[in-house]
Write an enzyme that holds these catalytic residues in place. Structure first.
Site, PDB file in Angstrom:
ATOM      1  N   ASP A  40      48.706  50.482  38.778  1.00  0.00           N
ATOM      2  CA  ASP A  40      48.587  51.753  38.959  1.00  0.00           C
ATOM      3  C   ASP A  40      49.809  52.761  39.215  1.00  0.00           C
ATOM      4  O   ASP A  40      50.716  52.023  39.656  1.00  0.00           O
ATOM      5  CB  ASP A  40      47.375  52.028  40.149  1.00  0.00           C
ATOM      6  N   HIS A  87      52.212  48.168  41.409  1.00  0.00           N
ATOM      7  CA  HIS A  87      51.846  49.307  42.424  1.00  0.00           C
ATOM      8  C   HIS A  87      52.934  50.677  42.252  1.00  0.00           C
ATOM      9  O   HIS A  87      53.796  50.335  43.228  1.00  0.00           O
ATOM     10  CB  HIS A  87      51.464  49.258  43.667  1.00  0.00           C
ATOM     11  N   GLU A 104      47.769  44.457  38.825  1.00  0.00           N
ATOM     12  CA  GLU A 104      47.119  45.465  39.760  1.00  0.00           C
ATOM     13  C   GLU A 104      47.816  46.757  39.499  1.00  0.00           C
ATOM     14  O   GLU A 104      48.151  47.741  40.338  1.00  0.00           O
ATOM     15  CB  GLU A 104      47.686  45.071  41.171  1.00  0.00           C
ATOM     16  N   GLU A 110      51.349  37.202  47.689  1.00  0.00           N
ATOM     17  CA  GLU A 110      52.310  38.317  48.810  1.00  0.00           C
ATOM     18  C   GLU A 110      52.901  37.300  49.905  1.00  0.00           C
ATOM     19  O   GLU A 110      53.063  37.667  50.972  1.00  0.00           O
ATOM     20  CB  GLU A 110      51.520  39.333  49.299  1.00  0.00           C
ATOM     21  N   ASN A 125      51.446  35.928  43.116  1.00  0.00           N
ATOM     22  CA  ASN A 125      51.173  37.287  42.718  1.00  0.00           C
ATOM     23  C   ASN A 125      51.545  38.028  43.844  1.00  0.00           C
ATOM     24  O   ASN A 125      51.729  37.746  45.202  1.00  0.00           O
ATOM     25  CB  ASN A 125      49.697  37.420  42.753  1.00  0.00           C
TER      26      ASN A 125
END
Ligand code: 9MR
Length: 381
Positions: A294, A263, A292, A184, A227
């Site tokens: 979801d 996300h 990651e 990030e 990432n």
């Protein structure tokens, strides 16, 4: 293997239509049985995600512990919840420590490392034949107070980062397949985080290349990644990575991968150019990964049940994300940010949203789970 992955994508859609209850896909045709070119209908049916995955394609989960879990009424999940552990081992072929390798957790005081929880995950992974994704080495968040509030010179900070990377990556050398070296580092507009990222603020952008070099020295076999979230689509943020990666590769910096966290929320449309975005990084010679995933949704009240239509939309997002990765050469690692709502970070950070994972709090499989299983199985057969 990659050609096989690609040629069977069409089958995945059919297979999913077969598994999902009729109607959940908004009128998708009911298909009697998956009917792939290599006889997907015959005999053996995979029962878990890792069984279903094509050779060389790992399906992962975050391993719950630390972070928001420390504020919850339950004990630390991974060491204590036997049913959860069992499913981590049974369902997945890759694990990512959710918090246990972050600075504040693994390096809580300047002269103290807390390796035990991370060691336990790496050991579990070895026992279960799983890969490990290391997360993370250079980030603006979840840094310990001694670091953020310390009064260090630039030279000291540089030595601190180098020691940390050398120590942590070196400890697990040969046991971690992919490291999120830099996490990030851009904001959503595609600007480097020059204020909230202590490393970039105090040491300049060049520290990013150094972090990759030090990680590579400590474990030459690990694939080293950038990432981030909100980089699923082609846009200012992913373009910033695309430009930076090209520069670093031209400079001979050991960067090996670009990963999208994923996300998502059903509030927003599906990132339809995900595959094209992954593909352009693959075309630079990088590995790509989903790290990651979801898919959260609005709920009328905390803990309320989603509607069948919401679950169908969620399943569709999960499936399309997986299909995009399967379709791209070098996208071989696909990780869910947790698999049960029991331990999801989402309701803690988005109080009106939830149900973001593929299993309920009681580990019941949702349509999203079935969609992933069928899509993997179709790509495998
Ligand atoms: O899931 C993690 C949660 O337990 C922590 O409290 C939180 C703190 O920021 O971090 C969560 O994981 C994040 C990951 O490390 C980086 N990408 C975003 C994830 C969700 O916030």
């Amino acid at each position: 293997m990659h050609n096989l992955k690609k040629s069977l994508l069409g089958v995945a859609t059919l297979a999913t239509a077969f598994v999902l209850p009729v109607g959940l896909l908004g009128g998708a045709p009911a298909v009697a049985k998956p009917d792939g070119p290599s006889g997907a209908a015959a005999g053996w049916q995979p029962k878990t995600l890792r069984q279903a995955a094509p050779d060389g394609f790992v399906i992962g989960t975050a391993v719950a512990g630390g972070g928001h879990h420390l504020d919850m009424p339950y004990p630390d999940p991974f060491p204590n919840d036997r049913r959860y552990r069992h499913l981590v081992g049974k369902e997945f072929s890759s694990v990512s420590p959710e918090n246990q390798m972050k600075w504040e957790f693994i390096h809580p005081e300047q002269d103290t490392y807390n390796f035990a929880p991370a060691d336990a995950i790496v050991k579990f992974a070895r026992q279960h034949g799983q890969q490990v994704r290391g997360h993370t080495l250079l980030w603006h968040s979840q840094n310990p107070a001694w670091l953020e509030q310390g009064d260090f010179t630039a030279e000291e900070l540089r030595a601190i980062l180098r020691d940390h990377i050398t120590t942590v990556v070196g400890r697990y050398a040969g046991q971690i397949d992919q490291w999120d070296v830099a996490n990030e580092i851009f904001d959503d507009a595609g600007n480097l985080r020059t204020t909230d990222n202590i490393w970039i603020r105090e040491l300049g952008a060049g520290i990013i290349a150094d972090a990759f070099r030090w990680a590579h020295e400590a474990d030459p076999d690990a694939l080293l990644f950038f990432n981030d979230y909100n980089v699923e689509s082609i846009g200012p943020k992913s373009n910033a990575y695309y430009a930076l990666v090209q520069q670093l590769l031209a400079d001979g910096v050991p960067v090996h991968g670009f990963s999208v966290q994923g996300h998502l929320s059903t509030r927003y449309g599906f990132p339809g150019d995900l595959q094209a975005n992954l593909q352009r990084f693959s075309d630079l010679g990088l590995s790509t990964a989903v790290t990651e995933l979801d898919v959260r949704m609005d709920l009328p009240a905390a803990g309320a049940s989603p509607t069948p239509a919401q679950l169908a939309q969620q399943a569709d997002y999960y499936q399309r994300f997986l299909e995009a990765c399967l379709a791209v050469e070098g996208c071989d690692s696909f990780t869910l940010w947790g698999f049960t709502d029991k331990y999801s970070w989402v309701p803690v950070f988005f109080p009106t949203e939830g149900s973001a994972t593929v299993m309920t709090e009681d580990f019941e499989r949702k349509p999203a789970y079935d969609a992933l299983l069928a899509t993997l199985a179709a790509a495998r057969s």
